[in-house]
Structure formats: C-alpha cells, structure tokens
Design a protein around this motif. Structure first.
Motif, short mmCIF file in Angstrom:
data_model
loop_
_atom_site.label_atom_id
_atom_site.label_comp_id
_atom_site.label_asym_id
_atom_site.label_seq_id
_atom_site.Cartn_x
_atom_site.Cartn_y
_atom_site.Cartn_z
N LYS A 135 55.61 48.05 29.99
CA LYS A 135 55.36 48.09 31.53
C LYS A 135 53.68 47.39 31.68
O LYS A 135 53.35 46.68 32.68
N GLN A 136 52.80 48.07 30.87
CA GLN A 136 51.53 47.38 30.89
C GLN A 136 51.40 45.89 30.32
O GLN A 136 50.63 45.17 30.97
N LEU A 137 52.19 45.60 29.35
CA LEU A 137 52.45 44.08 29.18
C LEU A 137 52.68 43.15 30.31
O LEU A 137 52.29 42.02 30.33
N ILE A 138 53.55 43.73 30.89
CA ILE A 138 53.95 42.67 31.92
C ILE A 138 53.05 42.85 33.17
O ILE A 138 52.80 41.88 33.74
N ALA A 139 52.43 44.01 33.32
CA ALA A 139 51.23 43.96 34.30
C ALA A 139 50.38 43.21 33.94
O ALA A 139 49.64 42.58 34.79
N LEU A 140 49.92 43.14 32.72
CA LEU A 140 48.88 42.19 32.26
C LEU A 140 49.25 40.74 32.42
O LEU A 140 48.50 40.00 33.00
N GLY A 141 50.54 40.42 31.90
CA GLY A 141 50.97 38.90 32.35
C GLY A 141 51.06 38.80 33.82
O GLY A 141 50.30 37.48 34.07
N VAL A 142 51.29 39.42 34.59
CA VAL A 142 51.10 39.27 36.25
C VAL A 142 49.63 39.24 36.43
O VAL A 142 49.49 38.11 37.20
N SER A 143 48.65 39.89 36.09
CA SER A 143 47.49 39.76 36.33
C SER A 143 46.83 38.51 35.83
O SER A 143 46.02 38.00 36.46
N VAL A 144 47.32 38.07 34.64
CA VAL A 144 46.69 36.73 34.31
C VAL A 144 47.18 35.56 34.99
O VAL A 144 46.40 34.93 35.45
N TYR A 145 48.43 35.72 35.27
CA TYR A 145 49.16 34.83 36.19
C TYR A 145 48.42 34.59 37.49
O TYR A 145 48.39 33.62 37.94
N THR A 159 52.85 34.28 29.31
CA THR A 159 52.36 34.17 30.81
C THR A 159 51.80 32.65 31.09
O THR A 159 52.07 31.88 32.31
N ALA A 160 51.16 32.20 30.06
CA ALA A 160 50.49 30.70 30.06
C ALA A 160 51.76 29.77 30.22
O ALA A 160 51.55 28.54 30.72
N ALA A 161 53.01 30.03 29.43
CA ALA A 161 53.94 29.02 29.47
C ALA A 161 54.30 28.64 31.11
O ALA A 161 54.87 27.66 31.51
N PHE A 162 54.16 29.85 32.07
CA PHE A 162 54.61 29.59 33.35
C PHE A 162 53.48 29.44 34.12
O PHE A 162 53.42 28.59 35.34
N GLY A 163 52.02 29.72 33.86
CA GLY A 163 50.62 29.67 34.54
C GLY A 163 49.97 28.56 34.30
O GLY A 163 48.91 28.19 35.02
N TYR A 186 41.72 45.96 33.46
CA TYR A 186 42.35 47.29 33.77
C TYR A 186 43.79 47.28 33.04
O TYR A 186 43.85 48.23 32.29
N HIS A 187 44.84 46.32 32.99
CA HIS A 187 45.56 46.16 32.30
C HIS A 187 45.58 46.17 30.88
O HIS A 187 46.46 46.22 30.13
N GLN A 195 42.43 32.29 31.32
CA GLN A 195 42.26 33.90 31.23
C GLN A 195 42.28 34.52 29.97
O GLN A 195 41.64 35.33 29.66
N ALA A 196 43.44 34.14 29.42
CA ALA A 196 44.03 34.66 27.93
C ALA A 196 42.94 34.60 26.93
O ALA A 196 42.68 35.31 26.18
N VAL A 197 42.40 33.25 26.92
CA VAL A 197 41.37 32.92 25.92
C VAL A 197 39.93 33.18 26.03
O VAL A 197 39.12 33.25 25.18
N THR A 198 39.69 33.68 27.48
CA THR A 198 38.36 34.08 28.01
C THR A 198 38.39 35.67 27.90
O THR A 198 37.88 36.44 27.20
N LEU A 199 38.83 35.97 29.18
CA LEU A 199 38.66 37.22 29.64
C LEU A 199 39.41 38.43 28.89
O LEU A 199 39.02 39.34 28.62
N VAL A 200 40.60 38.20 28.48
CA VAL A 200 41.45 39.11 27.96
C VAL A 200 41.13 39.36 26.31
O VAL A 200 40.82 40.40 25.98
N GLN A 201 40.58 37.98 25.74
CA GLN A 201 40.02 38.37 24.40
C GLN A 201 38.71 39.11 24.42
O GLN A 201 38.43 39.96 23.45
#
Length: 123
Positions: free
Chosen positions: A54-64, A95-99, A73-74, A106-112
C-alpha cells in the motif's frame, strides 16, 4: 521547543512542516481532520494487500501527481514498512512508465534524496 527545531536535512524539514500544518489544520477543523485521518488509517490497514504494498502504491501515486510532501511521507512509509531501495525505485519506474519525464524527474531526484536522508537519519 519549536523555536529550537533544527532540521537535519530537507526530508526532515518537509516531514516537520507537514506535521505542523496538519496540527494547525486539525485545531481549526477538528471534525474534518478526524474523519480524514480515520479514512486514511482504514485505507492503509493490512488487508489483501500488505502495508508495504500500500505504501509503494501511495508513493507511485504521489510521484505521478508531483506531490512533494506525499513523496517524502510515503518514501518514509515504504522504508518504515520494510521496502528496499530496489523495491522503491522499481515502483517509481512503473510510475514513470505512466507519468513520463515528470514522474521520472521526481524519482531520480526527490525519492532518491529521501532514501539517502532517511538512511542518514537512522544512523
């Protein structure tokens, strides 16, 4: 105590700002905040999907959706639920495949950066 708060890094400051804002909102709108909190707690309870999924899904939605506070947070939620860096980054890849580029940025900056900050804060 608030006057002496010194964030350890951007991620720590973002979580602190979110919690402070949520506290203020809860004081001003207690019934709405209570119902929102109850709803989100129910959504993140263990079910057919476990809390990590559920957290991984929430992170994906947040990134998107480009929601920086939710990304922080996620990402923390993923780590708290035992997700590995590889699992987190793989979820971001999906997420990047869709977004597209916006999600990937966001994935390569903020998430990392969050992953690194949370690792540093644990030590």
């Amino acid at each position: 105590m608030e006057q002496n708060y010194e964030p350890k890094n951007y991620t720590d400051a973002a979580i602190h700002d979110y919690k402070m804002g949520l506290g203020t909102f809860s004081e001003k709108m207690p019934e709405l905040a209570h119902h929102y909190n109850e709803f989100t707690e129910a959504c993140f309870k263990e079910g057919v999907l476990d809390k990590k999924q559920k957290q991984l899904i929430a992170l994906g939605v947040s990134v998107y959706s480009q929601d920086e506070y939710c990304i922080v947070y996620h990402t923390k939620g993923c780590i708290d639920q035992g997700a590995t860096e590889q699992e987190i980054l793989e979820a971001c890849g999906v997420t990047a495949a869709f977004g597209g580029g916006a999600a990937m940025s966001q994935a390569v900056t903020l998430v990392q950066s969050c992953i690194s900050d949370f690792k540093d804060m644990q030590h």
